[in-house]
Design an enzyme around this catalytic site. Structure first.
Site, PDB file in Angstrom:
ATOM      1  N   ARG A 236       1.165  -0.992   0.114  1.00 52.39           N
ATOM      2  CA  ARG A 236      -0.400  -0.056  -0.043  1.00 52.39           C
ATOM      3  C   ARG A 236       0.181   1.102  -0.069  1.00 52.39           C
ATOM      4  O   ARG A 236       1.898   0.883   0.760  1.00 52.39           O
ATOM      5  CB  ARG A 236      -1.086  -0.086   1.097  1.00 52.39           C
ATOM      6  CG  ARG A 236      -2.049  -0.849   1.280  1.00 52.39           C
ATOM      7  CD  ARG A 236      -3.307  -0.429   0.074  1.00 52.39           C
ATOM      8  NE  ARG A 236      -4.481  -1.423   0.039  1.00 52.39           N
ATOM      9  CZ  ARG A 236      -4.458  -2.481  -0.376  1.00 52.39           C
ATOM     10  NH1 ARG A 236      -3.591  -2.796  -1.702  1.00 52.39           N
ATOM     11  NH2 ARG A 236      -5.610  -3.165  -0.462  1.00 52.39           N
ATOM     12  N   GLU A 265      -3.448   7.950  -4.211  1.00 50.54           N
ATOM     13  CA  GLU A 265      -3.641   7.059  -6.102  1.00 50.54           C
ATOM     14  C   GLU A 265      -5.262   7.967  -6.339  1.00 50.54           C
ATOM     15  O   GLU A 265      -5.892   8.487  -5.329  1.00 50.54           O
ATOM     16  CB  GLU A 265      -4.544   5.956  -5.479  1.00 50.54           C
ATOM     17  CG  GLU A 265      -3.110   4.380  -5.324  1.00 50.54           C
ATOM     18  CD  GLU A 265      -3.304   2.988  -5.298  1.00 50.54           C
ATOM     19  OE1 GLU A 265      -4.166   2.409  -5.333  1.00 50.54           O
ATOM     20  OE2 GLU A 265      -1.848   2.724  -4.454  1.00 50.54           O
ATOM     21  N   HIS A 283      -1.656   0.550  -9.666  1.00 47.94           N
ATOM     22  CA  HIS A 283      -1.901  -0.033  -9.133  1.00 47.94           C
ATOM     23  C   HIS A 283      -2.967  -1.591  -9.476  1.00 47.94           C
ATOM     24  O   HIS A 283      -3.588  -2.811  -9.414  1.00 47.94           O
ATOM     25  CB  HIS A 283      -3.156  -0.027  -7.714  1.00 47.94           C
ATOM     26  CG  HIS A 283      -3.199  -0.243  -6.673  1.00 47.94           C
ATOM     27  ND1 HIS A 283      -3.785   0.099  -5.265  1.00 47.94           N
ATOM     28  CD2 HIS A 283      -3.739  -1.791  -6.366  1.00 47.94           C
ATOM     29  CE1 HIS A 283      -4.072  -0.664  -4.459  1.00 47.94           C
ATOM     30  NE2 HIS A 283      -3.221  -2.012  -5.011  1.00 47.94           N
TER      31      HIS A 283
HETATM   32  C1  GLV Z   1      -5.102  -4.899  -4.156  1.00 51.66           C
HETATM   33  O1  GLV Z   1      -4.589  -4.185  -3.757  1.00 51.66           O
HETATM   34  C2  GLV Z   1      -5.557  -5.643  -2.742  1.00 51.66           C
HETATM   35  O2  GLV Z   1      -5.837  -4.929  -1.890  1.00 51.66           O
HETATM   36  O3  GLV Z   1      -6.422  -6.891  -3.445  1.00 51.66           O
END
Ligand code: GLV
Length: 322
Positions: A236, A265, A283
């Site tokens: 993250r 983001e 992402h």
């Molecule tokens: C994506 O970032 C997830 O947490 O699945």
């Protein structure tokens, strides 16, 4: 019973939910503003949410009659789980199905950053390639180097397993030490944070975002890393201090980075956009077609199970089921 799907998912998930419930499907990619979300949750018992939907204590406090929040992600830092538990709302995520896909992508970033694949593409594409030279786009070796992993959970382990195939020394740090059997299988050595930072050629982040991991990597940590080291973040954004990473990359205090996640983001720190020694992705670490489809249907199944009185397979707050 009624289910709100807050944003576009794979159609199989919606079909499945429609076979059982009334479904309010927000089929757009923009999803809902917090104000729209507050309106649309009225009268629903189940919510299929995505990581861009913020369910903090205030939003959860206002929910009436909701039994389940089924997040289409393994991470659930967008949901205040204790607040949901206090309201008796089950919260679920989508683990396991994305483990290998995400580990593959962490390695895609690692290899791209180490061997300057994106720079090479831009170089060829823009017509700059005029001759072969001895050190043209020379990068860092991977085979036989040291891989440091923060967070040896499912994804961290899958990344380490790939590292074994590259003959790497595997170091890891985690709030909790892994069982000896896992350490042995992966050949992974538990070390303190500073040792990992000092000794690793590659530092890959696989911790969840919690108050304990926020800004895990900032200036002091970057200063401990080797000048040839490469940082990979598929966890993250807020796990790293993005401005500090950008500065360290600019000053070549570390060699390169591969970043899939960002603090705010879809905004990216402007300095990162100017640098050539960073590989940026939007992402997408879990974004294979099969995996994103399976994440969608898994969240739908979790939601349906809770509404039908069956314990969801991926329940995060078992206290609500007691
Ligand atoms: C994506 O970032 C997830 O947490 O699945």
């Amino acid at each position: 019973m009624k289910v709100l799907v807050t944003k576009r998912v794979f159609p199989e998930a919606v079909e499945y939910l429609r076979s059982k419930f009334e479904v309010d499907y927000v089929s757009t990619d923009e999803g809902l503003t917090p104000q729209e979300l507050a309106q649309r949750v009225k009268g629903v018992q189940g919510i299929v949410s995505q990581l861009t939907d913020k369910f903090d204590a205030t939003v959860i406090g206002r929910l009436e009659g909701v039994k389940v929040l089924a997040n289409v992600a393994v991470g659930y830092d967008n949901i205040d789980v204790p607040a949901a538990t206090a309201k008796g709302i089950a919260v679920t995520n989508t683990p396991d199905v994305l483990t290998e896909t995400t580990a593959d992508f962490a390695w895609a970033l690692l290899m791209s950053a180490a061997r300057r694949v994106v720079e090479g593409h831009a170089f060829v594409h823009s017509g700059q390639w005029k001759r072969w030279t001895i050190d043209l786009l020379a990068g860092q070796d991977i085979f036989g180097k040291t891989l440091g992993i923060f967070g040896l959970g499912r994804i961290g382990q899958a990344v380490a397993r790939r590292g074994r195939g590259f003959g790497m020394t595997i170091l890891y740090n985690d709030a909790q030490r892994a069982p000896e059997s896992i350490e042995q299988e992966l050949g992974a050595r538990f070390v303190d944070k500073d040792t990992l930072l000092r000794e690793s050629d590659y530092v890959s982040l696989h911790v969840p975002l919690t108050e304990g991991t926020r800004k895990l990597i900032g200036t002091p940590e970057l200063n401990l890393m080797k000048p040839t080291a490469i940082l990979i973040n598929t966890a993250r954004g807020p796990v790293v201090d993005e401005a500090a990473v950008a500065e360290a990359l600019k000053a070549r205090r570390i060699a390169a980075a591969g970043l899939d996640v960002f603090e705010k983001e879809p905004s990216v720190h402007p300095l990162l956009l100017e640098l050539t020694n960073v590989v940026l992705a939007p992402h997408i670490a879990s974004a294979s077609v099969d995996t994103r489809r399976r994440m969608s249907t898994m969240a739908a199944e979790n939601c349906a199970a809770a509404l039908e009185g069956r314990r969801p397979a991926n329940l995060l707050n078992p206290a609500v089921w007691a």
